[in-house]
Write a protein that holds these residues in place. Structure first.
Motif, PDB file in Angstrom:
ATOM      1  N   TYR A  97       0.705  -1.271   0.027  1.00  0.00           N
ATOM      2  CA  TYR A  97       0.102   0.048  -0.065  1.00  0.00           C
ATOM      3  C   TYR A  97       0.837   1.311   0.079  1.00  0.00           C
ATOM      4  CZ  TYR A  97      -2.714   3.908   2.149  1.00  0.00           C
ATOM      5  OH  TYR A  97      -3.236   4.944   2.520  1.00  0.00           O
ATOM      6  N   TYR A 131      -4.239   6.757   6.649  1.00  0.00           N
ATOM      7  CA  TYR A 131      -5.150   5.516   6.203  1.00  0.00           C
ATOM      8  C   TYR A 131      -4.451   4.329   6.286  1.00  0.00           C
ATOM      9  CZ  TYR A 131      -9.225   4.108   3.685  1.00  0.00           C
ATOM     10  OH  TYR A 131     -10.372   3.391   3.099  1.00  0.00           O
ATOM     11  N   LYS A 171      -7.847   0.602  -0.150  1.00  0.00           N
ATOM     12  CA  LYS A 171      -6.984   1.508   0.284  1.00  0.00           C
ATOM     13  C   LYS A 171      -6.326   2.256  -0.699  1.00  0.00           C
ATOM     14  CE  LYS A 171      -5.521   0.067   4.824  1.00  0.00           C
ATOM     15  NZ  LYS A 171      -6.336   1.234   5.469  1.00  0.00           N
TER      16      LYS A 171
END
Length: 147
Positions: free
Chosen positions: A11, A67, A87
């Motif tokens: 991510y 996040y 995400k």
């Protein structure tokens, strides 16, 4: 290594790479637009462009960092892809909304500048002043019978 940690690493790599790519693209292609908005002032356009890029990095990388935390632990490969898709999708949406917001604000500034430029006559008056009582809309002179 835990799959949740692998999801975090993937991510972060994808989100940071996307943020850098979008910022560079907007910076390179937005410079011409900024120069037009700022009526050809290249130095000011470069300075505003740089400030926008710095702000873009700060907001987006801050959002990416905030996040990062996953609500649930990732248990398998399917969960890894699902967590990453959510995400990264949200990051892409935030990047897009920020871009549209910037373009909207800059376009409003540009429109105001165009409106101000249109109000200035292209050629200033050249000293002509009409005499009172003359011209095509003036009343006929007294005592003139007309033909």
């Amino acid at each position: 290594m835990d799959l949740t940690v692998i999801a975090y690493v993937i991510y972060l790599l994808i989100s940071v790479a996307l943020t850098i790519w979008v910022a560079r693209t907007l910076s390179q292609n937005g410079r011409v637009f900024l120069a037009d908005v700022l009526q050809g002032n290249e130095k000011l356009a470069d300075a505003v462009n740089h400030l926008l890029v710095v702000g873009f990095y700060l907001v987006n990388l801050g959002f990416v960092a905030l996040y990062l935390k996953a609500a649930d632990a990732v248990a398998d490969a399917r969960g890894l892809f699902e967590a990453l898709s959510v995400k990264i999708g949200v990051v892409l949406l935030v990047l897009g909304v920020m871009h549209l917001g910037n373009v909207y604000v800059l376009n409003k500034i540009r429109r105001r500048g165009v409106m101000e430029r249109e109000q200035i006559p292209p050629v200033p008056p050249q000293g002509w002043t009409g005499q009172a009582g003359q011209g095509p809309w003036a009343a006929p002179a007294a005592g003139h019978a007309g033909a």
